[in-house]
Design a protein around this motif. Structure first.
Motif, short mmCIF file in Angstrom:
data_model
loop_
_atom_site.label_atom_id
_atom_site.label_comp_id
_atom_site.label_asym_id
_atom_site.label_seq_id
_atom_site.Cartn_x
_atom_site.Cartn_y
_atom_site.Cartn_z
N SER A 163 46.57 29.81 24.45
CA SER A 163 46.92 30.08 25.42
C SER A 163 48.03 29.14 25.75
O SER A 163 49.48 29.74 26.49
N TRP A 164 48.24 28.25 26.21
CA TRP A 164 49.32 26.96 26.12
C TRP A 164 50.73 27.66 25.29
O TRP A 164 51.83 28.29 26.03
N TRP A 165 50.31 28.07 24.26
CA TRP A 165 50.95 28.27 23.26
C TRP A 165 51.87 29.98 23.76
O TRP A 165 53.13 30.25 23.67
N LEU A 166 50.69 31.16 24.42
CA LEU A 166 51.01 32.50 24.76
C LEU A 166 52.57 31.78 26.04
O LEU A 166 53.03 32.80 26.66
N VAL A 201 40.38 31.45 40.01
CA VAL A 201 41.48 30.37 39.88
C VAL A 201 43.28 30.88 40.64
O VAL A 201 43.40 29.84 41.08
N GLY A 202 43.12 31.87 40.97
CA GLY A 202 44.15 32.57 41.65
C GLY A 202 43.67 31.50 43.57
O GLY A 202 44.71 31.10 43.92
N THR A 203 42.11 32.05 43.49
CA THR A 203 42.14 31.27 44.73
C THR A 203 42.69 29.83 44.84
O THR A 203 42.98 28.92 46.00
N VAL A 225 44.70 30.39 34.25
CA VAL A 225 42.90 31.66 34.20
C VAL A 225 42.80 31.78 32.25
O VAL A 225 41.48 32.53 32.68
N ARG A 226 43.86 32.06 32.01
CA ARG A 226 43.69 32.40 30.21
C ARG A 226 41.94 31.77 30.12
O ARG A 226 41.57 32.19 28.99
#
Length: 378
Positions: free
Chosen positions: A40-43, A197-199, A227-228
């Motif tokens: 996810s970090w790479w993306l 996560v958004g909240t 989120v991912r």
């Protein structure tokens, strides 16, 4: 042992099942070495054509991995995947094959070091990469990196015993306040993670508004990554996302990352109204995290990087991460230049830190000298 170099992001994505098995077979691994976190970090943060992941296979079995990315500073430097938003770096070695896999991984990294330095930050004590450092055939240097604070994986009553009597009584009063308000905890299921996560990030921004929030935590790429990564890690049991509710409303959220050895509170967000109601947020989170770590049988409750005053109340142990620098014979001159740059940066940081009190006094003097408006504000 077969050593290969992965440069293809799609090939890295396809490694997920093998990587997950290796992550669980490596006793020193932290959540920041999980496939979900790194991919996810790479993306979100990766640079095209810079992926460098050294892999060690024994037959079809993945027994070693070093997740790296190539940078230029201006000379070539290999740094860890995960970057500055990850609290720990390590390589992965299967505990059952750590000796031969470690030697094979070292030889693979030494080949990369013919053309690039390795600058490995935030290495936790006793990490698997220490084996690579011991066996390295070339120049190496070691420097202290960030300080982390840790508590033993123990129930909250035992943690309270670490405190002087007066402080312990104060925290028990804070716990009674939480009980009286009726704040409820809810573990978020995987399918609800994106919204939760958004909240949490929204509450995090509200909580730190005007008080020096980390800018990266408010950027879309960080939200996309969290989120991912959290969605997948909650599904696999490598993370827990908790919501705290008051009167049916979400007033706080907390992401705890998990590995075999430790649980670490990574990020939280809390509505400012909690402070207005005299809720001690640190106590609320510690109550939850201590329960999480003891129920799962983990040894360490990590407060991760940083020595903020609110962490110090609990008399945690200081654990200093290490920065390992490794070079080959042809890259030794670049290592000398790199070390000189790091030393100069440290001296500048020390000079700024020494002058901060004087600069704050001058700022206060200037603020006091400003003319005031009719409304009484400068």
């Amino acid at each position: 042992m077969r050593v290969t170099l992965c440069r293809d992001p799609e090939a890295l994505a396809a490694l997920a099942p093998q990587w997950a098995r290796l992550h669980r077979a490596c006793g020193t691994a932290t959540p920041f070495q999980s496939h979900a976190w790194l991919h996810s970090w790479w993306l979100s943060y990766g640079v095209p054509n810079r992926l460098r992941v050294v892999l060690v296979h024994e037959g079809d079995r993945l027994v070693g991995a070093a997740p790296l990315m190539l940078t230029h500073q201006p000379y070539p430097v290999l740094v860890s995947l995960g970057g500055e938003i990850s609290d720990f770096f390590d390589v992965l070695l299967d505990d059952d094959r750590a000796g031969p896999a470690g030697r094979a991984l070292t030889r693979g990294l030494e080949r990369l070091a013919r053309t690039a330095l390795l600058d490995l930050r935030e290495v936790r004590p006793h990490a698997a990469v220490e084996r690579v450092h011991r066996e390295w055939n070339g120049p190496t240097r070691r420097r202290a990196d960030s300080v982390c604070l840790e508590l033993p994986g123990a129930p909250l009553p035992e943690l309270l015993q670490r405190l002087p009597g007066r402080n312990a009584r104060r925290f028990r009063a804070k716990l009674r306040r939480l009980e009286a308000l009726g704040i409820e905890e809810r573990t978020v299921p995987p399918h609800e993670v994106p919204g939760a996560v958004g909240t949490m990030l929204r509450l995090h921004g509200m909580q730190w508004r005007g008080r020096g929030v980390t800018p990266e935590h408010l950027r879309p790429r960080f939200a996309e990554h969290l989120v991912r990564a959290t969605s997948e890690m909650v599904r696999s049991g490598d993370a827990v996302l908790t919501e705290f509710r008051l009167g049916g409303r979400v007033v706080a959220g907390d992401v705890t990352l998990l590995s075999a050895e430790l649980a670490g509170g990574y990020l939280y967000g809390a509505h400012p109204e909690l402070r207005e109601q005299k809720v001690d947020i640190t106590t609320m989170l510690l109550r939850h995290d201590s329960r999480q770590v003891t129920e799962s049988g983990r040894r360490v409750l990590s407060m991760l990087r940083g020595t903020e005053p609110y962490k110090q109340h609990w008399r945690p142990e200081r654990v200093v991460n290490q920065r390992l620098l490794l070079a080959g014979r042809t890259t030794a001159p670049a290592l000398a230049v790199h070390l000189a740059r790091l030393d100069a940066r440290d001296r500048l940081a020390d000079a700024v830190r020494d002058r901060l009190p004087e600069l704050r006094r001058r700022a206060e003097q200037l603020r006091g000298a400003l003319p005031r408006s009719a409304g009484g504000t400068a």
